[in-house]
Design a protein around this motif. Structure first.
Motif, short mmCIF file in Angstrom:
data_model
loop_
_atom_site.label_atom_id
_atom_site.label_comp_id
_atom_site.label_asym_id
_atom_site.label_seq_id
_atom_site.Cartn_x
_atom_site.Cartn_y
_atom_site.Cartn_z
N HIS A 1 0.76 -1.24 -0.06
CA HIS A 1 -0.03 -0.07 -0.05
C HIS A 1 0.87 1.30 -0.01
O HIS A 1 2.04 1.26 0.12
CB HIS A 1 -0.71 0.08 1.07
N ASP B 1 0.59 5.07 2.03
CA ASP B 1 0.08 6.00 3.18
C ASP B 1 -0.50 7.20 2.44
O ASP B 1 -0.17 7.53 1.31
CB ASP B 1 1.10 6.36 4.02
N HIS C 1 4.76 0.15 -0.03
CA HIS C 1 5.46 -0.63 0.93
C HIS C 1 4.51 -1.75 1.55
O HIS C 1 3.43 -1.75 1.42
CB HIS C 1 6.13 0.11 2.08
FE LIG Z 1 2.20 2.26 5.45
#
Ligand SMILES: [Fe+2]
Ligand SMILES: O=C(O)CCC(=O)C(=O)O
Length: 323
Positions: free
Chosen positions: A198, A200, A255
C-alpha cells in the motif's frame, strides 16, 4: 544494500541552525531521498526512550485484553478512534485482509478551538492505567519531529521554511499502535500478509518499530527491499497527500509488511506509525513550483484533505460508501 536505498539522516544537523552548511546538507539529502525512494530513517530525533517505552507497555497490555473487552472500544465511523479488530482493513485493490489489529489516537480537543468540533473525541481503555498519558505524549513528540521534517521538505521545494506550519497546526493526524500476532496457519485468507502492499494516505508517516523484521519498500527497479535501519531510528516516509501536493515530485512509495520466517513468525510484531495529516480544510493543489513543462500538472482538480481522506478510507474498507 538497503541502507543505500533508505538513508539514515541525523536530524541534529538540521536542528543545529548555527551551522548553515550542515543544515543545507540535511535538506539536500532528505529531499534527494524523497524524490528517489520516498523513505528515510531519522536518527538522533530527541524523543526520549522512556516516552517510547511507556507507549509500548501500554499498547501491549491493551492488545493482551480479551477480544470482548477490546471490542467495547470498536466504535465510531471509519475506525477513526479506538479499536479496530482483525479482518477489517485490507490494502486498496486487495480482497485479503491484513493480519493485524490496531488502535487510533487522534488529536485531543482544545476547548474553544473552532476545529475541535470537526474531530471525534478520543476514547481511552479504562483497563490500562497510563494509556492516555503515554500515547498522547508520544503523539505530541512525533508531531514535533514531523514539523521539523516538513520544514526541511519545504526548504527543499524552495518554499518558505514555515510553509506547512499553518496548514498542519490542527491536522487530522493519527497515532496508530499496531499488533501483528504470531502467525498461525489458517488465520486470515491464504493470501494474507501482515500488511498488504500500500501507500500511506497522509502527508508524511513517522514509524516507530521499523527495526523489527518484515517492512519492505518497492524500489524503482521493482524489487522489494527490506528496511533494516538502526533500531533507534524513526522511519519517515512520504504519503500520497504530499506526493499529490508536489505533483509527483516527491514519491509516496509502495510498502508492505511480510510474514517473516521462523523464529520471527512465532512472535508478535508491534509498530507505531504516526500518520501526519494536514488540517481537514487544507486544499491539496499542485504547488506551482512543481509544475513545469517537463512535469505538467497531473492533478488539475484540487481536493480538500478531508474529501481525499474519505475517498481513500472507503477504498481500504474502513468507511462504508454513502448511498
Ligand atoms: Fe504504511
Ligand atoms: O508496521 C509497520 O512497520 C508498517 C505499517 C504501515 O505501513 C502502515 O500501517 O501504514
Amino acid at each position: 544494500m538497503s541502507t543505500e536505498l533508505v538513508p539514515i539522516l541525523d536530524i541534529r544537523r538540521f536542528d543545529r541552525s548555527d551551522d548553515p552548511r550542515e543544515r543545507a546538507g540535511f535538506v539536500r539529502e532528505l529531499n534527494h531521498a524523497y524524490r528517489e525512494i520516498g523513505f528515510v530513517a531519522v536518527s538522533h530525533h530527541g524523543i526520549p526512550d522512556p516516552v517510547i517505552a511507556d507507549s509500548y507497555r501500554a499498547i501491549k497490555a491493551f492488545f493482551e485484553l480479551p477480544l470482548a473487552a477490546k471490542m467495547a472500544y470498536n466504535v465510531g465511523k471509519g475506525g477513526a478512534r479506538g479499536y479496530t479488530p482483525f479482518g477489517v482493513e485490507h490494502a486498496k485493490d486487495s480482497p485479503a485482509v491484513d493480519l493485524k489489529e490496531f488502535w487510533h489516537v487522534g488529536r485531543e480537543h482544545v476547548p474553544g478551538a473552532a476545529w475541535t468540533a470537526h474531530y471525534p473525541p478520543n476514547i481511552w481503555p479504562t483497563e490500562i492505567p497510563g494509556f492516555r498519558e503515554a500515547t498522547w505524549e508520544l503523539y505530541r513528540q512525533l508531531e514535533h519531529l514531523g514539523d521539523r521534517v516538513l520544514r526541511a521538505v519545504a526548504l527543499g521545494l524552495d518554499l518558505d521554511e514555515h510553509y506547512f506550519a499553518d496548514k498542519t497546526d490542527h491536522g487530522n493526524s493519527i497515532l496508530r499502535p499496531i499488533h501483528y500476532p504470531p502467525l498461525e496457519p489458517g488465520r486470515g485468507d491464504p493470501g494474507s500478509v501482515r500488511s498488504g502492499q500500500h501507500e500511506d494516505i497522509n502527508l508524511i508517516t513517522l514509524l516507530i518499530g521499523s527495526g523489527e523484521p518484515g517492512l519492505e519498500v518497492l524500489s524503482r527497479s521493482g524489487r522489494w527491499v527490506p528496511v533494516t535501519t538502526i533500531p533507534e531510528a524513526i522511519v519517515v516516509n512520504v504519503g500520497d497527500m504530499l506526493q499529490r501536493l508536489t505533483n509527483d515530485v516527491l514519491r509516496s512509495t509502495t510498502h508492505r509488511v511480510v510474514n517473516p520466517p521462523s523464529p520471527y513468525a512465532e512472535v508478535p510484531r508491534y509498530s507505531i506509525p504516526f500518520f501526519l495529516h494536514p488540517n481537514s480544510e487544507f486544499l491539496i493543489e499542485s504547488l506551482p513550483s512543481c509544475v513545469t513543462p517537463d512535469n505538467p500538472n497531473h492533478y488539475p482538480e484540487p481536493i480538500t484533505a478531508d474529501q481525499y481522506l474519505t475517498q481513500r478510507l472507503i477504498e481500504i474498507g474502513l468507511l462504508k460508501p454513502q448511498m
